[in-house]
Design a protein around this motif. Structure first.
Motif, mmCIF file in Angstrom:
data_model
loop_
_atom_site.group_PDB
_atom_site.id
_atom_site.type_symbol
_atom_site.label_atom_id
_atom_site.label_comp_id
_atom_site.label_asym_id
_atom_site.label_seq_id
_atom_site.Cartn_x
_atom_site.Cartn_y
_atom_site.Cartn_z
ATOM 1 N N ARG A 1 0.858 -1.193 0.000
ATOM 2 C CA ARG A 1 0.000 0.000 0.000
ATOM 3 C C ARG A 1 0.891 1.240 0.000
ATOM 4 N N GLN B 1 -10.593 2.978 1.693
ATOM 5 C CA GLN B 1 -10.386 1.671 2.308
ATOM 6 C C GLN B 1 -11.156 0.580 1.570
ATOM 7 N N ASP C 1 -9.302 -0.203 -1.536
ATOM 8 C CA ASP C 1 -8.084 -0.913 -1.171
ATOM 9 C C ASP C 1 -8.370 -2.395 -0.972
#
Length: 220
Positions: A3, A96, A99
């Motif tokens: 990430r 998020q 992700d």
């Protein structure tokens, strides 16, 4: 999945770097775009903004007039805090979600491009933080000459952001954004090639340290 948190001061070159990551086939989530998406017509975010600032911040077609919102918050820190309390959690939640989808797809590197990474997202949630850095006078010139801003507006935008030293203190990787777009792209290419070969082996175990790039785009 690695990430990546990508950030930088206004006009430092973050968008150039983000576009280059995308050109290399990596998924890049632009948090500026997410900030627009979460206040699109019909969203809870737009309803909360209207409740906080009144329906005068809307265009005739029901979309958010970002210029009017900016006028309300630019010189009013309390109003800016109210806006950020609405927008930031929605944007972070959407980032998020994207992700997790990328991880489920098996992506190797996923890039979060976040102007307010240090202030809002927090560097600790990323495996590596990349800061695109350029001197303030270079950035001001880009805003004035390239974007047509008045000098006082350009410097006001720069001064309103977090100090460069604080932003750099969060960096694992520093790209020099003071030169040409081509030079910055070479730095992105060098970093991606290095991580593709070696993972994050360059990163020290005990402390954060910058991964610097030479003028020819090679790591040192």
């Amino acid at each position: 999945m690695i990430r990546v948190g990508l950030t930088g001061g206004i006009a430092a070159g973050k968008s150039v770097a983000g576009n280059r990551f995308a050109d290399l086939g990596l998924t890049v989530v632009d948090y500026d775009q997410l900030a627009r998406d979460v206040v699109a017509p019909g969203t809870p975010g737009l309803a909360m903004v209207v409740e906080a600032f009144g329906d005068q911040v809307l265009n005739d077609d029901g979309t958010l007039n970002r210029g009017k919102v900016a006028q309300k918050v630019f010189f009013d820190s309390d109003a800016l805090d109210r806006l950020e309390e609405i927008i930031h959690p929605l944007v972070i939640a959407e980032g998020q979600r994207l992700d997790l989808e990328a991880e489920a797809r098996g992506e190797a590197i996923f890039v979060h491009s976040i102007p307010l990474l240090v202030e809002a997202a927090g560097p600790e949630v990323f495996d590596v933080v990349i800061v695109v850095d350029a001197p303030t006078d270079v950035r001001a010139s880009r805003l004035i000459d390239g974007r047509g801003m008045a000098p006082e507006e350009a410097w006001g935008r720069i001064d309103a952001q977090i100090d460069d030293e604080v932003r750099l203190g969060s960096a694992d990787v520093v790209f020099d954004g003071s030169g040409t777009a081509e030079n910055l792209c070479r730095q992105v290419d060098a970093w991606v090639a290095d991580v593709t070969r070696n993972g994050l082996e360059f990163r020290p175990n005990e402390e954060r340290a910058a991964f610097l790039i030479t003028e020819d785009g090679l790591p040192r």
